[in-house]
Design a protein around this motif. Structure first.
Motif, PDB file in Angstrom:
ATOM      1  N   VAL A  62      34.950  21.434  41.518  1.00  0.00           N
ATOM      2  CA  VAL A  62      36.019  21.218  42.388  1.00  0.00           C
ATOM      3  C   VAL A  62      35.891  22.115  43.352  1.00  0.00           C
ATOM      4  N   ASP A  63      36.311  22.070  44.717  1.00  0.00           N
ATOM      5  CA  ASP A  63      36.361  22.960  45.745  1.00  0.00           C
ATOM      6  C   ASP A  63      37.353  23.746  45.644  1.00  0.00           C
ATOM      7  N   GLY A  64      38.635  23.391  45.318  1.00  0.00           N
ATOM      8  CA  GLY A  64      39.827  24.283  45.119  1.00  0.00           C
ATOM      9  C   GLY A  64      40.730  24.165  43.910  1.00  0.00           C
ATOM     10  N   TYR A  65      41.581  24.851  43.741  1.00  0.00           N
ATOM     11  CA  TYR A  65      42.680  24.674  42.760  1.00  0.00           C
ATOM     12  C   TYR A  65      44.333  24.944  43.348  1.00  0.00           C
ATOM     13  N   ILE A  66      44.874  24.135  42.544  1.00  0.00           N
ATOM     14  CA  ILE A  66      46.432  24.286  42.935  1.00  0.00           C
ATOM     15  C   ILE A  66      46.761  24.247  41.532  1.00  0.00           C
ATOM     16  N   ILE A  67      47.612  25.176  41.163  1.00  0.00           N
ATOM     17  CA  ILE A  67      47.844  25.597  39.734  1.00  0.00           C
ATOM     18  C   ILE A  67      49.551  26.037  39.696  1.00  0.00           C
ATOM     19  N   CYS A  68      50.156  25.403  38.683  1.00  0.00           N
ATOM     20  CA  CYS A  68      51.430  25.914  38.259  1.00  0.00           C
ATOM     21  C   CYS A  68      51.136  26.485  37.023  1.00  0.00           C
ATOM     22  N   PRO A  69      51.038  27.575  37.095  1.00  0.00           N
ATOM     23  CA  PRO A  69      50.266  28.565  35.809  1.00  0.00           C
ATOM     24  C   PRO A  69      51.298  28.565  34.590  1.00  0.00           C
ATOM     25  N   THR A  70      50.748  28.735  33.605  1.00  0.00           N
ATOM     26  CA  THR A  70      51.176  28.982  32.308  1.00  0.00           C
ATOM     27  C   THR A  70      51.166  30.403  32.088  1.00  0.00           C
ATOM     28  N   GLU A  71      52.200  30.931  31.250  1.00  0.00           N
ATOM     29  CA  GLU A  71      52.071  32.292  30.820  1.00  0.00           C
ATOM     30  C   GLU A  71      50.565  32.636  30.317  1.00  0.00           C
ATOM     31  N   GLY A  72      50.044  34.053  30.783  1.00  0.00           N
ATOM     32  CA  GLY A  72      48.896  34.260  29.910  1.00  0.00           C
ATOM     33  C   GLY A  72      47.490  33.787  30.723  1.00  0.00           C
ATOM     34  N   LEU A  73      47.832  33.217  32.046  1.00  0.00           N
ATOM     35  CA  LEU A  73      46.745  32.946  32.515  1.00  0.00           C
ATOM     36  C   LEU A  73      46.007  33.728  33.536  1.00  0.00           C
ATOM     37  N   GLU A  74      46.535  35.134  33.616  1.00  0.00           N
ATOM     38  CA  GLU A  74      45.980  36.096  34.514  1.00  0.00           C
ATOM     39  C   GLU A  74      44.266  36.159  34.759  1.00  0.00           C
ATOM     40  N   ASP A  75      43.612  36.316  33.550  1.00  0.00           N
ATOM     41  CA  ASP A  75      42.334  36.531  33.562  1.00  0.00           C
ATOM     42  C   ASP A  75      41.472  35.149  34.197  1.00  0.00           C
ATOM     43  N   GLU A  76      42.020  34.086  34.000  1.00  0.00           N
ATOM     44  CA  GLU A  76      41.232  33.044  34.615  1.00  0.00           C
ATOM     45  C   GLU A  76      41.607  32.822  36.076  1.00  0.00           C
ATOM     46  N   ILE A  77      42.736  33.255  36.468  1.00  0.00           N
ATOM     47  CA  ILE A  77      42.998  33.197  37.916  1.00  0.00           C
ATOM     48  C   ILE A  77      42.472  34.162  38.649  1.00  0.00           C
ATOM     49  N   LYS A  78      42.259  35.412  38.013  1.00  0.00           N
ATOM     50  CA  LYS A  78      41.484  36.448  38.589  1.00  0.00           C
ATOM     51  C   LYS A  78      39.961  36.177  38.727  1.00  0.00           C
ATOM     52  N   ASN A 117      35.238  33.615  44.352  1.00  0.00           N
ATOM     53  CA  ASN A 117      35.450  32.848  46.043  1.00  0.00           C
ATOM     54  C   ASN A 117      35.845  31.449  45.487  1.00  0.00           C
ATOM     55  N   ARG A 118      36.597  31.111  44.701  1.00  0.00           N
ATOM     56  CA  ARG A 118      37.178  29.889  44.329  1.00  0.00           C
ATOM     57  C   ARG A 118      38.657  29.682  45.023  1.00  0.00           C
ATOM     58  N   PRO A 119      39.039  29.123  45.947  1.00  0.00           N
ATOM     59  CA  PRO A 119      40.057  29.024  46.473  1.00  0.00           C
ATOM     60  C   PRO A 119      41.350  28.505  45.506  1.00  0.00           C
ATOM     61  N   VAL A 120      42.431  29.295  45.477  1.00  0.00           N
ATOM     62  CA  VAL A 120      43.489  29.027  44.589  1.00  0.00           C
ATOM     63  C   VAL A 120      44.898  28.944  45.186  1.00  0.00           C
ATOM     64  N   VAL A 121      45.715  28.197  44.978  1.00  0.00           N
ATOM     65  CA  VAL A 121      47.217  28.449  45.417  1.00  0.00           C
ATOM     66  C   VAL A 121      47.866  28.336  44.151  1.00  0.00           C
ATOM     67  N   LEU A 122      48.950  29.089  43.711  1.00  0.00           N
ATOM     68  CA  LEU A 122      49.688  28.778  42.591  1.00  0.00           C
ATOM     69  C   LEU A 122      51.293  28.360  43.280  1.00  0.00           C
ATOM     70  N   PHE A 123      52.108  27.420  42.552  1.00  0.00           N
ATOM     71  CA  PHE A 123      53.216  27.172  43.143  1.00  0.00           C
ATOM     72  C   PHE A 123      54.105  27.046  41.873  1.00  0.00           C
ATOM     73  N   ASP A 124      55.446  27.028  42.230  1.00  0.00           N
ATOM     74  CA  ASP A 124      56.682  26.997  41.269  1.00  0.00           C
ATOM     75  C   ASP A 124      56.863  28.189  40.657  1.00  0.00           C
ATOM     76  N   ARG A 125      55.761  28.908  40.477  1.00  0.00           N
ATOM     77  CA  ARG A 125      56.004  30.032  39.654  1.00  0.00           C
ATOM     78  C   ARG A 125      54.811  31.011  39.964  1.00  0.00           C
ATOM     79  N   TYR A 126      54.594  32.129  39.634  1.00  0.00           N
ATOM     80  CA  TYR A 126      53.702  33.229  39.996  1.00  0.00           C
ATOM     81  C   TYR A 126      53.430  33.947  38.682  1.00  0.00           C
ATOM     82  N   LEU A 127      52.226  34.637  38.811  1.00  0.00           N
ATOM     83  CA  LEU A 127      51.707  35.770  37.963  1.00  0.00           C
ATOM     84  C   LEU A 127      52.002  37.132  38.252  1.00  0.00           C
ATOM     85  N   PRO A 128      52.911  37.782  38.023  1.00  0.00           N
ATOM     86  CA  PRO A 128      53.329  39.140  38.635  1.00  0.00           C
ATOM     87  C   PRO A 128      51.924  40.054  38.741  1.00  0.00           C
ATOM     88  N   LYS A 129      51.179  39.822  37.648  1.00  0.00           N
ATOM     89  CA  LYS A 129      49.853  41.060  37.810  1.00  0.00           C
ATOM     90  C   LYS A 129      48.879  40.486  38.366  1.00  0.00           C
TER      91      LYS A 129
END
Length: 340
Positions: free
Chosen positions: A123-139, A145-157
């Motif tokens: 997939v070319d990009g990701y739109i994610i409403c993240p669960t807790e503990g997903l920091e390593d995957e998003i990082k 260089n894979r485009p990501v947008v989080l919504f509804d909630r974010y990961l402070p770290k």
């Protein structure tokens, strides 16, 4: 009888044209590559006749793009997520992209598996409403260089694009409305989740309670056991706190379960207890009496999400400067608070 998949090679052999010519026509580049209209029409007519469908994964290996976006939410069946998904899908389609949906059910392990599956599918990009503990995957996605947008909630770290609402202010204004109606014993029904949107709604409630010098009445439903515990825990909470004169539900699924309990106990709304909930939906509008609700600006959120993702997709890389936007929500007043 199973039908074999038709390839570009099969089409070129049948029509006596090169693979390259067929590929240009199927990708809408016939005019640009000076391929005659007659040849293009012939190819497109044959493609329609044999029922050819492109192999997006194979195309992605060649072009580096599949024109697909992975959309990961907590529960696609939840009205909030299904409504915003529909809006995002329409805007993505208008920009040449298809959406692939999936739900995590709030499970980090499943979210990790879904992200890795989408990566394998290219997939070319990701739109994610993240669960807790997903920091390593998003990082890792951003480092790749894979485009990501989080919504509804974010990961402070994690520094990533994020679109949401000002949850603290929205809950504060909702509770302030109850207090201005003369309510002195305002309860909050929430979960023990550490998700940012839930913590912000909790802070909005506490801010109003402290400001008005009122007592706190908070019920924390265990997030991992919310389906099993909501009804029994809320019923026990009401028994222990008979002085409660108003209830704020921090999510729509908490509201639906809570209203079931109140109806079973024959609690008159709003005569006995006024009610309001987060995330307006059809169930809240149709309940009798209709429930006052916080409405998120879904259309504006969807446009910001897809626009932000498209910027990175067009650049072909993740931008260093991240975009954070919190929109204002609206309190929709209905009979559950207005006829008390």
């Amino acid at each position: 009888m199973k039908r074999n998949r038709i390839s570009i090679k099969d089409i070129s052999k049948a029509l006596g044209l090169s693979n390259t010519t067929i590929s240009f026509i199927l990708n809408g580049k016939a005019e640009e590559m000076r391929i005659s209209a007659q040849v293009a029409e012939r190819v497109l007519a044959y493609v329609k006749e044999v029922g050819y469908t492109p192999n997006y994964l194979a195309r992605g290996l060649v072009t580096g793009k599949t024109n697909t976006i992975g959309f990961i939410v907590e529960n696609i069946g939840n009205p909030f997520f299904s409504q915003i998904a529909s809006l995002i899908e329409e805007q993505a389609y208008n920009n040449g992209y298809k959406i692939i949906y999936s739900s995590t059910n709030g499970q980090t392990e499943k979210a990790v598996e879904l992200i890795r599956m989408f990566r394998d599918r290219g997939v070319d990009g990701y739109i994610i409403c993240p669960t807790e503990g997903l920091e390593d995957e998003i990082k890792q996605l951003r480092e790749e260089n894979r485009p990501v947008v989080l919504f509804d909630r974010y990961l402070p770290k994690i520094d990533s694009h994020y679109i949401g609402i000002n949850n603290e202010n929205a809950m504060y204004e909702a509770c302030r409305h109850l207090a201005n109606k003369g309510k002195k014993h305002i309860a909050l029904i929430t979960t023990d989740s550490q998700q940012t949107q839930m913590l912000s709604r909790l802070e909005g409630y506490k801010k109003l309670i402290k400001e008005r010098n009122l007592n706190e009445y908070i019920l924390y439903i265990p997030y991992r056991e919310r389906k099993e515990r909501l009804l029994s825990d809320f019923e026990e909470f009401l028994k222990k706190n008979p002085m409660i004169d108003s209830v704020c539900f921090a999510t729509n699924y908490l509201a639906v379960g809570g209203l079931e309990v109140m109806r079973h106990r024959k609690i008159k709304i709003p005569t006995k207890i006024s009610v309001l909930a987060f995330d307006d939906n059809e169930a809240l509008r149709l309940f009798q009496p209709a429930i006052t609700a916080v409405e998120q600006p879904l259309e504006d959120m969807a446009k910001l999400i897809i626009d932000r993702l498209l910027v990175d997709l067009k650049l072909g890389k993740v931008t260093d400067k991240t975009f954070h936007k919190e929109l204002s929500a609206q309190l929709i007043l209905r009979d559950s608070t207005e006829k008390a």
